[in-house]
Design a protein around this motif. Structure first.
Motif, PDB file in Angstrom:
ATOM      1  N   TYR A 107     167.152 -34.235  35.594  1.00  0.00           N
ATOM      2  CA  TYR A 107     166.757 -34.230  37.004  1.00  0.00           C
ATOM      3  C   TYR A 107     166.148 -35.570  37.405  1.00  0.00           C
ATOM      4  O   TYR A 107     166.513 -36.153  38.437  1.00  0.00           O
ATOM      5  CB  TYR A 107     165.755 -33.101  37.246  1.00  0.00           C
ATOM      6  N   LYS A 110     168.738 -38.486  37.618  1.00  0.00           N
ATOM      7  CA  LYS A 110     169.636 -38.453  38.773  1.00  0.00           C
ATOM      8  C   LYS A 110     168.906 -38.724  40.085  1.00  0.00           C
ATOM      9  O   LYS A 110     169.375 -39.511  40.912  1.00  0.00           O
ATOM     10  CB  LYS A 110     170.339 -37.105  38.837  1.00  0.00           C
ATOM     11  N   GLU A 111     167.763 -38.058  40.289  1.00  0.00           N
ATOM     12  CA  GLU A 111     167.111 -38.111  41.596  1.00  0.00           C
ATOM     13  C   GLU A 111     166.201 -39.319  41.785  1.00  0.00           C
ATOM     14  O   GLU A 111     165.975 -39.744  42.916  1.00  0.00           O
ATOM     15  CB  GLU A 111     166.309 -36.822  41.820  1.00  0.00           C
ATOM     16  N   HIS A 162     164.863 -32.994  49.969  1.00  0.00           N
ATOM     17  CA  HIS A 162     166.036 -33.063  49.102  1.00  0.00           C
ATOM     18  C   HIS A 162     165.631 -32.919  47.642  1.00  0.00           C
ATOM     19  O   HIS A 162     166.286 -32.195  46.867  1.00  0.00           O
ATOM     20  CB  HIS A 162     166.757 -34.394  49.327  1.00  0.00           C
ATOM     21  N   TRP A 163     164.546 -33.604  47.231  1.00  0.00           N
ATOM     22  CA  TRP A 163     164.076 -33.501  45.847  1.00  0.00           C
ATOM     23  C   TRP A 163     163.724 -32.058  45.496  1.00  0.00           C
ATOM     24  O   TRP A 163     164.050 -31.580  44.415  1.00  0.00           O
ATOM     25  CB  TRP A 163     162.864 -34.400  45.628  1.00  0.00           C
ATOM     26  N   GLN A 166     166.917 -30.013  45.116  1.00  0.00           N
ATOM     27  CA  GLN A 166     167.670 -30.370  43.917  1.00  0.00           C
ATOM     28  C   GLN A 166     167.001 -29.875  42.635  1.00  0.00           C
ATOM     29  O   GLN A 166     167.674 -29.567  41.652  1.00  0.00           O
ATOM     30  CB  GLN A 166     167.878 -31.891  43.849  1.00  0.00           C
TER      31      GLN A 166
END
Length: 647
Positions: A107, A110-111, A162-163, A166
């Motif tokens: 995670y 990617k973020e 968004h975080w 996700q």
């Protein structure tokens, strides 16, 4: 039950905070703050699991926690600077420690890291019921030289949303991958239609009484509300699980109906056999079949390796046995030579020379046999190392054990190969059933075209991809054919434009050559006509007169050739070259358009070619069925005729 918690905060000097102190507290490491010259250390009973993730172009020193956060502090000069951002995330306790670490790593990478941040992750497991991760993030861009400018885009509220979303997505994927039914949601209680009552503030007096075990009115209110909230959450969880089960049931029902519709009875049997093989209560997917095929490939590779080891041991034992056989042969030769020496009769003076020759030959035989024995024994050293024996007796034990095990091992591998072959056949038939069902499903989209049932899998996939690309709308074959025709016509038109440019260029290049020759001979004529001496020479010199007439004739010929190419003179040629330049400027655009149209042409052309081939396949199948029916009918007539003859 997995819980969702995701909170974010900024570490700021205005709050009296330090990036180095924060990193020391979260990592449990002893760090020196160079700005204050203080050692920051916070002892923890359970040492956190830590990792630093950074973009690939970052300097090596970012992996040093102390240097990293001191460099962060150095890059900030204001007294109220925001030195770092921290994310606090609850980890699913249903996952193992390794699975939790892999989840948070994937995670964060990617973020955050892929977006340019450096992330310092610390996983805390002090409370087994509350595993969580602290993620400290840098706020400035990083280059090979160090930190650069602040990235204000990372402060946007929609990015935080968004975080949060996700994280729920990543966590749920991990839970599903491990076969855990629990799920988490980033949505608020209000969005999930959960009415949750907040607890009330106890106050220090009520808090102290509750800590001593004395129940208070405020404490009772909070306990009631907590119990109510727990029941609400449990009820919502039940509803979500029920909904998931209903969706799974509906999916299976839809899959069964599709199988009933697009698979033959024999193909459904093949799918059921594959389901049994994979221990599934439903039809397997192509992906699951592919995974099982890879497992069988790995199993077969291991069996082949085992076979190689068995046969290698067999060859090695045979080699060692053969070496021992030769040693025994040479030992016998040595013993025979020794016996010859012992039986020489030195008392007979008449055989002295013969005995001396016998002795020399026996000694040579003994020496030769001894050399061979040593050489073979040296060869045995490699066999001793490979097979793990020291003496001949131990080798014989190894040999007997191998002779006992060898047939059984080969038979076991043979049975395993047969088992693998059978499972492959089951998977192959199930895969073909899936492919046929997919082809039939695509063919059902075009009921007016019976030949669609005979299209190839590749054509079916292309049509389905086209359907998805058009908003899940079926693209009629007529539209595909019209589009194909349009693409061909457009390519033909564009190619015609390129041909016209090439023809125009060739025409002007030829005209330019004619013009140069015209101007050359025109200059000769002008020179003679404007020079009285040369002009007078024409009256007395036959060769001068011929040269002049030849120049005029050649000039007129080149002028006629220029006119045929559509050029009247130098100015006209330059004007037409200017027009050609404008036309040539459009050539790259023409070529790009041709390339774009060709892509569509290949796609649509492949589809129509596949459909035409399907039509031919259908005709062949119909012809084959008619021939089969005719043969069956003739056999029936023959049997009836034979029966009448017998009567």
């Amino acid at each position: 039950m997995a819980i969702y918690h995701f909170s974010a905060q900024v570490i700021s000097r205005s709050k009296g905070q330090s990036a180095v102190a924060s990193a020391a507290y979260r990592s449990g490491e002893r760090l020196k703050d160079e700005r204050t010259d203080e050692i920051k250390f916070y002892k923890r009973e359970v040492q956190p699991e830590t990792m630093i993730l950074a973009p690939s172009h970052s300097p090596e020193w970012v992996q040093d926690r102390q240097q990293l956060w001191n460099e962060v502090e150095k890059s900030e000069t204001r007294k109220n600077s925001q030195v770092a951002r921290e994310i606090n995330i609850a980890l699913p306790r249903e996952l193992s420690h390794q699975e939790q670490a892999e989840l948070i790593r994937g995670y964060v990478q990617k973020e955050f890291v892929d977006q340019g941040m450096i992330a310092d992750v610390a996983i805390h497991r002090d409370d087994k019921e509350n595993p969580h991760a602290h993620v400290m993030l840098t706020t400035r861009e990083i280059s090979e030289e160090g930190f650069t400018v602040k990235n204000r885009d990372w402060n946007k509220k929609e990015l935080l949303v968004h975080w949060r979303e996700q994280w729920a997505e990543h966590a749920n994927q991990s839970l599903e991958r491990e076969g855990i039914r629990d799920r988490i949601s980033h949505e608020s209680h209000a969005k999930r239609n959960l009415i949750i009552f907040p607890t009330i503030h106890l106050g220090h007096v009520a808090h102290e009484m509750e800590m001593r075990g004395v129940q208070t009115d405020r404490g009772t209110i909070n306990r009631d509300r907590q119990e109510y909230n727990r029941l609400v959450v449990d009820l919502q969880t039940y509803r979500e699980e029920k909904k998931a089960l209903e969706q799974e049931k509906a999916r299976k029902q839809e899959q069964w109906q599709q199988s009933e519709r697009f698979n033959t009875p024999a193909e459904r049997v093949h799918l059921q056999e594959a389901s049994k093989l994979l221990n599934l209560d439903r039809e397997p997917t192509l992906q699951e079949i592919g995974v099982k095929r890879k497992e069988l490939d790995q199993w077969e590779n291991q069996v082949n390796k085992d076979d190689q080891v068995i046969r290698w041991k067999e060859e090695t034992i045979l080699g060692a046995s053969e070496t021992y056989r030769w040693i025994h042969i040479f030992e016998n030769q040595r013993q025979q030579a020794q016996d010859q020496l012992q039986h020489i009769n030195w008392m007979n003076p008449f055989k002295l020379k013969e005995n001396r020759m016998t002795k020399e030959q026996a000694e040579r035989d003994m020496s030769k046999a001894e050399d061979q024995i040593k050489s073979r024994d040296k060869t045995l050293d490699s066999y001793r190392e490979k097979l793990g024996f020291h003496t001949e007796k131990e080798f014989q034990q190894v040999q007997r054990q191998h002779q006992t095990d060898y047939p059984g091992l080969l038979e076991k591998n043979r049975q395993i190969r047969g088992h693998i072959y059978q499972e492959r056949k089951v998977l192959e038939k199930a895969g073909i059933a899936h492919q046929n069902a997919f082809v039939c499903q695509v063919a059902s989209l075009y009921p007016e075209c019976p030949e669609m049932r005979y299209i190839s899998l590749e054509t079916a996939k292309t049509l389905m991809d086209m359907k998805k690309a058009h908003g899940n709308q079926v693209v009629p074959l007529e539209t595909i054919q019209n589009t194909l025709t349009t693409h061909k016509e457009e390519i033909h038109r564009l190619q015609g434009e390129l041909d016209r440019v090439n023809q125009h260029r060739s025409r002007l290049q030829r005209a330019e050559g004619y013009l140069k020759n015209y101007e050359k001979h025109h200059a000769i004529v002008e020179k003679i006509e404007n020079n009285p001496f040369l002009k007078g020479k024409l009256l007395v010199s036959k060769s001068a007169k011929q040269e002049y007439d030849q120049a005029i004739s050649t000039r007129e010929n080149y002028q006629d050739m220029m006119k045929k190419e559509g050029v009247s003179g130098r100015m006209d040629l330059e004007k037409q070259f200017y027009t050609l330049g404008k036309m040539e400027a459009r050539v790259p655009a023409f070529k790009d358009q041709i390339q774009a149209q060709a892509k569509g042409l290949d796609l649509f052309g492949a589809i129509m070619e596949g459909i035409e081939q399907a039509g031919r396949n259908m005709q062949r199948e119909q012809k084959r069925q008619l021939q089969h029916q005719a043969r069956t009918k003739n056999k029936g007539k023959n049997r009836q005729h034979d029966w009448k003859m017998e009567r």
